[in-house]
Design a protein around this motif. Structure first.
Motif, short mmCIF file in Angstrom:
data_model
loop_
_atom_site.label_atom_id
_atom_site.label_comp_id
_atom_site.label_asym_id
_atom_site.label_seq_id
_atom_site.Cartn_x
_atom_site.Cartn_y
_atom_site.Cartn_z
N ILE A 1 0.82 -1.32 -0.04
CA ILE A 1 0.09 0.26 0.09
C ILE A 1 0.80 1.25 0.11
O ILE A 1 0.62 2.23 -0.46
N LEU A 2 1.99 1.18 0.51
CA LEU A 2 2.88 2.38 0.62
C LEU A 2 3.53 2.68 -0.87
O LEU A 2 4.18 3.74 -1.03
N VAL A 3 3.07 1.69 -1.87
CA VAL A 3 3.35 2.31 -3.11
C VAL A 3 2.72 3.53 -3.53
O VAL A 3 3.32 4.42 -4.36
N LEU A 4 1.71 3.81 -2.98
CA LEU A 4 0.63 4.99 -3.12
C LEU A 4 1.30 6.11 -2.84
O LEU A 4 0.93 7.16 -3.09
N THR B 1 -3.06 4.77 -12.73
CA THR B 1 -2.63 3.48 -13.25
C THR B 1 -2.01 2.59 -12.03
O THR B 1 -2.40 1.55 -11.68
N VAL B 2 -1.35 3.34 -11.24
CA VAL B 2 -0.61 2.81 -10.18
C VAL B 2 -1.44 2.34 -8.93
O VAL B 2 -1.68 1.10 -8.58
N ALA B 3 -2.80 3.25 -8.79
CA ALA B 3 -3.59 3.15 -7.62
C ALA B 3 -4.44 1.86 -8.33
O ALA B 3 -4.98 1.02 -7.35
N ALA B 4 -4.91 1.89 -9.38
CA ALA B 4 -5.84 0.75 -9.88
C ALA B 4 -5.10 -0.70 -9.97
O ALA B 4 -5.51 -1.52 -9.57
N GLY B 5 -3.58 -0.43 -10.41
CA GLY B 5 -3.21 -1.96 -10.52
C GLY B 5 -2.96 -2.30 -8.82
O GLY B 5 -2.87 -3.63 -8.65
N GLU C 1 -3.48 -10.89 -10.35
CA GLU C 1 -2.22 -10.45 -9.92
C GLU C 1 -1.34 -9.81 -10.73
O GLU C 1 -0.36 -8.77 -10.52
N GLY C 2 -1.08 -10.64 -11.69
CA GLY C 2 -0.01 -10.36 -12.73
C GLY C 2 -0.49 -8.86 -13.26
O GLY C 2 0.28 -8.32 -13.80
N VAL C 3 -1.90 -8.78 -13.93
CA VAL C 3 -2.48 -7.74 -14.42
C VAL C 3 -2.09 -6.52 -13.52
O VAL C 3 -1.56 -5.39 -13.97
N GLY C 4 -2.41 -6.61 -12.18
CA GLY C 4 -1.94 -5.50 -11.11
C GLY C 4 -0.35 -5.32 -11.15
O GLY C 4 -0.16 -3.91 -11.44
N VAL C 5 0.45 -6.18 -11.22
CA VAL C 5 1.69 -5.82 -11.34
C VAL C 5 1.96 -4.91 -12.60
O VAL C 5 2.79 -4.07 -12.64
N VAL C 6 1.40 -5.40 -13.77
CA VAL C 6 1.89 -4.67 -14.88
C VAL C 6 1.34 -3.17 -14.95
O VAL C 6 1.91 -2.24 -15.33
N LEU C 7 0.12 -3.12 -14.35
CA LEU C 7 -0.52 -1.93 -14.30
C LEU C 7 0.57 -0.75 -13.39
O LEU C 7 0.66 0.40 -13.69
#
Length: 289
Positions: A76-79, A106-110, A258-264
Protein backbone atom coordinates in the motif's frame (compact mmCIF):
# COMPACT_ATOMS: atom_id res chain seq x y z
CA UNK A 1 -8.22 -0.77 9.35
CA UNK A 2 -4.58 -1.76 8.61
CA UNK A 3 -5.07 -0.67 4.98
CA UNK A 4 -6.43 2.73 6.06
CA UNK A 5 -3.61 3.35 8.53
CA UNK A 6 -1.06 2.27 5.88
CA UNK A 7 -2.64 4.80 3.50
CA UNK A 8 -2.07 7.54 6.09
CA UNK A 9 1.55 6.39 6.37
CA UNK A 10 1.92 6.67 2.57
CA UNK A 11 0.63 10.26 2.61
CA UNK A 12 2.96 11.15 5.47
CA UNK A 13 5.96 9.58 3.75
CA UNK A 14 5.15 11.47 0.54
CA UNK A 15 4.99 14.83 2.32
CA UNK A 16 8.17 14.06 4.26
CA UNK A 17 9.99 13.09 1.06
CA UNK A 18 9.06 16.34 -0.70
CA UNK A 19 10.26 18.39 2.27
CA UNK A 20 13.52 16.42 2.35
CA UNK A 21 14.03 17.02 -1.36
CA UNK A 22 13.52 20.77 -0.86
CA UNK A 23 16.20 20.77 1.85
CA UNK A 24 18.60 18.41 0.04
CA UNK A 25 18.74 20.61 -3.07
CA UNK A 26 20.64 23.23 -1.04
CA UNK A 27 23.41 20.82 0.02
CA UNK A 28 26.85 21.62 -1.48
CA UNK A 29 28.07 18.86 -3.79
CA UNK A 30 31.15 18.15 -1.69
CA UNK A 31 29.05 17.36 1.39
CA UNK A 32 27.33 14.30 -0.11
CA UNK A 33 27.55 10.99 1.81
CA UNK A 34 29.30 12.54 4.81
CA UNK A 35 28.68 13.85 8.30
CA UNK A 36 28.67 17.34 6.77
CA UNK A 37 25.49 16.38 4.89
CA UNK A 38 23.74 15.60 8.18
CA UNK A 39 24.99 18.83 9.79
CA UNK A 40 23.75 20.85 6.83
CA UNK A 41 20.31 19.23 6.89
CA UNK A 42 19.93 19.65 10.64
CA UNK A 43 19.99 23.42 10.06
CA UNK A 44 17.18 23.22 7.50
CA UNK A 45 13.60 23.82 8.73
CA UNK A 46 12.26 21.93 5.70
CA UNK A 47 14.32 18.84 6.52
CA UNK A 48 13.39 18.94 10.20
CA UNK A 49 9.74 19.30 9.25
CA UNK A 50 10.09 16.35 6.88
CA UNK A 51 11.62 14.23 9.64
CA UNK A 52 8.75 15.10 11.99
CA UNK A 53 6.21 14.03 9.37
CA UNK A 54 8.11 10.82 8.63
CA UNK A 55 8.19 9.95 12.34
CA UNK A 56 4.41 10.29 12.40
CA UNK A 57 4.18 8.15 9.27
CA UNK A 58 6.39 5.53 10.92
CA UNK A 59 4.00 5.42 13.89
CA UNK A 60 1.11 4.80 11.47
CA UNK A 61 3.14 2.10 9.74
CA UNK A 62 3.91 0.42 13.06
CA UNK A 63 0.22 0.40 13.96
CA UNK A 64 -0.68 -0.99 10.54
CA UNK A 65 1.90 -3.76 10.91
CA UNK A 66 0.46 -4.62 14.31
CA UNK A 67 -3.01 -4.92 12.82
CA UNK A 68 -2.13 -6.56 9.50
CA UNK A 69 0.50 -8.55 7.62
CA UNK A 70 3.72 -7.20 6.11
CA UNK A 71 2.52 -8.40 2.69
CA UNK A 72 -0.62 -6.27 2.98
CA UNK A 73 0.75 -3.11 4.55
CA UNK A 74 3.96 -2.56 2.58
CA UNK A 75 2.50 -2.71 -0.96
CA UNK A 76 0.00 0.00 0.00
CA UNK A 77 2.96 2.30 0.58
CA UNK A 78 3.48 2.27 -3.21
CA UNK A 79 0.75 4.94 -3.22
CA UNK A 80 3.41 7.20 -1.74
CA UNK A 81 4.59 7.61 -5.35
CA UNK A 82 1.54 9.42 -6.80
CA UNK A 83 1.04 11.30 -3.54
CA UNK A 84 4.62 12.57 -3.82
CA UNK A 85 3.95 13.88 -7.32
CA UNK A 86 0.78 15.66 -6.22
CA UNK A 87 2.41 17.25 -3.19
CA UNK A 88 5.55 18.24 -5.12
CA UNK A 89 3.45 19.94 -7.79
CA UNK A 90 1.52 21.77 -5.06
CA UNK A 91 4.74 23.05 -3.51
CA UNK A 92 6.03 24.09 -6.95
CA UNK A 93 2.68 25.77 -7.71
CA UNK A 94 2.34 23.75 -10.88
CA UNK A 95 -0.53 21.70 -12.20
CA UNK A 96 0.05 17.97 -12.41
CA UNK A 97 0.21 17.16 -16.13
CA UNK A 98 -1.99 14.56 -17.79
CA UNK A 99 0.85 12.04 -17.68
CA UNK A 100 1.00 12.46 -13.92
CA UNK A 101 -2.71 11.81 -13.47
CA UNK A 102 -2.50 8.81 -15.79
CA UNK A 103 0.46 7.42 -13.84
CA UNK A 104 -1.23 8.00 -10.48
CA UNK A 105 -4.52 6.36 -11.51
CA UNK A 106 -2.72 3.44 -13.15
CA UNK A 107 -0.61 2.76 -10.06
CA UNK A 108 -3.64 3.01 -7.76
CA UNK A 109 -5.76 0.73 -9.97
CA UNK A 110 -2.99 -1.83 -10.33
CA UNK A 111 -2.30 -1.86 -6.62
CA UNK A 112 -5.98 -2.25 -5.75
CA UNK A 113 -6.46 -5.09 -8.23
CA UNK A 114 -3.28 -6.88 -7.15
CA UNK A 115 -4.02 -6.70 -3.43
CA UNK A 116 -7.64 -7.74 -3.88
CA UNK A 117 -6.58 -10.77 -5.88
CA UNK A 118 -3.60 -11.72 -3.70
CA UNK A 119 -5.40 -11.29 -0.34
CA UNK A 120 -2.05 -11.39 1.51
CA UNK A 121 -2.05 -12.58 5.09
CA UNK A 122 -1.24 -15.40 7.44
CA UNK A 123 2.19 -16.03 8.83
CA UNK A 124 3.65 -15.43 12.28
CA UNK A 125 4.84 -12.34 14.15
CA UNK A 126 8.23 -13.81 15.02
CA UNK A 127 10.98 -15.77 13.25
CA UNK A 128 13.82 -18.08 14.36
CA UNK A 129 17.32 -16.65 14.88
CA UNK A 130 18.83 -18.49 11.90
CA UNK A 131 16.30 -16.86 9.55
CA UNK A 132 17.14 -13.45 10.96
CA UNK A 133 20.87 -13.99 10.42
CA UNK A 134 20.33 -14.82 6.74
CA UNK A 135 17.94 -11.88 6.31
CA UNK A 136 20.32 -9.37 7.88
CA UNK A 137 23.29 -10.67 5.87
CA UNK A 138 21.45 -10.57 2.52
CA UNK A 139 19.82 -7.18 2.99
CA UNK A 140 22.99 -5.63 4.41
CA UNK A 141 25.02 -6.85 1.43
CA UNK A 142 22.43 -5.56 -1.05
CA UNK A 143 22.35 -2.13 0.62
CA UNK A 144 26.15 -1.90 0.58
CA UNK A 145 26.37 -2.86 -3.10
CA UNK A 146 23.75 -0.29 -4.16
CA UNK A 147 25.40 2.47 -2.11
CA UNK A 148 28.86 1.59 -3.45
CA UNK A 149 27.56 1.68 -7.03
CA UNK A 150 25.95 5.07 -6.38
CA UNK A 151 29.21 6.53 -5.06
CA UNK A 152 30.99 5.70 -8.34
CA UNK A 153 28.60 8.01 -10.26
CA UNK A 154 28.29 11.76 -10.40
CA UNK A 155 25.11 13.62 -9.48
CA UNK A 156 22.21 12.60 -11.68
CA UNK A 157 19.32 10.21 -12.10
CA UNK A 158 21.38 7.01 -11.95
CA UNK A 159 23.04 8.00 -8.67
CA UNK A 160 19.69 9.03 -7.18
CA UNK A 161 18.06 5.75 -8.24
CA UNK A 162 20.87 3.66 -6.77
CA UNK A 163 20.80 5.48 -3.42
CA UNK A 164 17.00 5.18 -3.42
CA UNK A 165 17.27 1.44 -4.09
CA UNK A 166 19.62 1.08 -1.12
CA UNK A 167 17.19 3.10 1.00
CA UNK A 168 14.26 0.95 -0.19
CA UNK A 169 15.96 -2.25 0.96
CA UNK A 170 16.83 -0.66 4.30
CA UNK A 171 13.24 0.55 4.75
CA UNK A 172 11.90 -2.93 3.93
CA UNK A 173 14.22 -4.40 6.56
CA UNK A 174 13.05 -1.69 8.99
CA UNK A 175 9.42 -2.72 8.45
CA UNK A 176 10.29 -6.40 8.86
CA UNK A 177 12.04 -5.76 12.18
CA UNK A 178 9.30 -3.35 13.24
CA UNK A 179 6.65 -6.05 12.78
CA UNK A 180 8.53 -8.37 15.15
CA UNK A 181 9.01 -5.56 17.69
CA UNK A 182 5.36 -4.44 17.60
CA UNK A 183 4.29 -8.07 17.87
CA UNK A 184 6.38 -8.38 21.02
CA UNK A 185 4.82 -5.22 22.40
CA UNK A 186 1.31 -6.44 21.62
CA UNK A 187 1.86 -9.83 23.26
CA UNK A 188 4.24 -9.12 26.15
CA UNK A 189 4.11 -5.40 26.89
CA UNK A 190 6.52 -2.48 27.11
CA UNK A 191 9.25 -4.29 29.07
CA UNK A 192 9.64 -7.03 26.47
CA UNK A 193 9.49 -4.45 23.67
CA UNK A 194 12.37 -2.45 25.20
CA UNK A 195 14.53 -5.55 25.65
CA UNK A 196 13.88 -7.06 22.19
CA UNK A 197 16.83 -6.70 19.82
CA UNK A 198 14.44 -6.10 16.92
CA UNK A 199 13.38 -2.82 18.55
CA UNK A 200 16.90 -1.42 18.32
CA UNK A 201 17.40 -3.15 15.00
CA UNK A 202 14.55 -1.31 13.32
CA UNK A 203 15.74 2.01 14.78
CA UNK A 204 19.23 1.44 13.36
CA UNK A 205 17.92 0.22 10.00
CA UNK A 206 15.54 3.19 9.82
CA UNK A 207 18.36 5.66 10.52
CA UNK A 208 20.45 4.04 7.79
CA UNK A 209 17.51 4.20 5.37
CA UNK A 210 16.94 7.86 6.20
CA UNK A 211 20.61 8.73 5.56
CA UNK A 212 20.55 6.91 2.22
CA UNK A 213 17.30 8.65 1.29
CA UNK A 214 18.87 12.05 2.06
CA UNK A 215 21.66 11.21 -0.38
CA UNK A 216 19.12 10.12 -3.00
CA UNK A 217 17.26 13.42 -2.59
CA UNK A 218 20.55 15.33 -2.92
CA UNK A 219 21.64 13.39 -6.01
CA UNK A 220 18.77 13.93 -8.44
CA UNK A 221 15.10 14.72 -9.09
CA UNK A 222 12.18 13.01 -7.37
CA UNK A 223 11.16 11.09 -10.49
CA UNK A 224 14.56 9.38 -10.43
CA UNK A 225 14.49 8.31 -6.78
CA UNK A 226 10.82 7.79 -5.93
CA UNK A 227 10.03 4.85 -8.28
CA UNK A 228 13.04 2.90 -7.03
CA UNK A 229 12.22 3.79 -3.43
CA UNK A 230 8.53 2.96 -3.34
CA UNK A 231 8.41 0.00 -5.70
CA UNK A 232 11.66 -1.43 -4.35
CA UNK A 233 10.45 -1.22 -0.77
CA UNK A 234 7.17 -2.94 -1.65
CA UNK A 235 8.82 -5.79 -3.58
CA UNK A 236 11.52 -6.44 -0.97
CA UNK A 237 8.93 -6.29 1.80
CA UNK A 238 6.76 -8.87 0.02
CA UNK A 239 9.77 -11.17 -0.28
CA UNK A 240 10.75 -10.69 3.36
CA UNK A 241 7.19 -11.20 4.54
CA UNK A 242 7.14 -14.57 2.81
CA UNK A 243 10.67 -15.66 3.74
CA UNK A 244 10.81 -14.38 7.34
CA UNK A 245 7.21 -14.72 8.55
CA UNK A 246 5.79 -17.28 6.15
CA UNK A 247 3.08 -14.95 4.83
CA UNK A 248 1.20 -16.17 1.77
CA UNK A 249 -0.79 -14.83 -1.17
CA UNK A 250 -3.41 -16.63 -3.23
CA UNK A 251 -2.21 -18.70 -6.17
CA UNK A 252 -3.92 -20.65 -8.95
CA UNK A 253 -6.11 -18.57 -11.26
CA UNK A 254 -5.67 -15.62 -8.88
CA UNK A 255 -2.20 -15.21 -10.40
CA UNK A 256 -3.84 -13.74 -13.52
CA UNK A 257 -5.36 -10.62 -11.88
CA UNK A 258 -2.30 -10.38 -9.66
CA UNK A 259 -0.12 -10.26 -12.78
CA UNK A 260 -2.37 -7.64 -14.37
CA UNK A 261 -2.05 -5.54 -11.21
CA UNK A 262 1.75 -5.78 -11.33
CA UNK A 263 1.75 -4.74 -15.00
CA UNK A 264 -0.47 -1.73 -14.26
CA UNK A 265 1.72 -0.59 -11.37
CA UNK A 266 4.86 -0.99 -13.50
CA UNK A 267 3.30 0.85 -16.44
CA UNK A 268 2.24 3.70 -14.16
CA UNK A 269 5.82 4.05 -13.01
CA UNK A 270 7.02 4.09 -16.62
CA UNK A 271 4.74 7.09 -17.23
CA UNK A 272 6.24 9.06 -14.34
CA UNK A 273 9.09 10.85 -16.19
CA UNK A 274 6.45 12.83 -18.10
CA UNK A 275 5.17 14.21 -14.80
CA UNK A 276 8.45 15.52 -13.36
CA UNK A 277 7.51 18.47 -11.09
CA UNK A 278 11.11 19.74 -11.33
CA UNK A 279 11.52 19.48 -15.10
CA UNK A 280 11.33 23.24 -15.64
CA UNK A 281 13.07 24.20 -12.46
CA UNK A 282 16.63 25.50 -12.89
CA UNK A 283 17.68 23.73 -9.72
CA UNK A 284 16.28 20.52 -11.11
CA UNK A 285 18.19 20.99 -14.39
CA UNK A 286 21.49 20.77 -12.58
CA UNK A 287 20.98 17.03 -12.13
CA UNK A 288 20.88 15.57 -15.64
CA UNK A 289 20.49 11.83 -15.85
Amino acid sequence: MPALVALLAAVGNALGTVLQRIAARTVPEGDAFSVRLVRHLLRSPAWLGGIAVIVGAAACQALALTLGSLSLVQPILVLELPFTLLIACAFARRRLPAAGWAASLTVAAGLGLGLAAAAPGGGADQAPAARWIVTLACTGTAVALCAAAALTRSRGRARAALFASASAIAYALTATLMKAATGTFDEHGVGAFLTAWQTYGFVAAGACALFLLANAMESGPLVASQPALTLGEALVSLALGSLVYGERVRTGWWLVPEGVGVVLVTWGIVLLPGADPESRDPAGERTPG
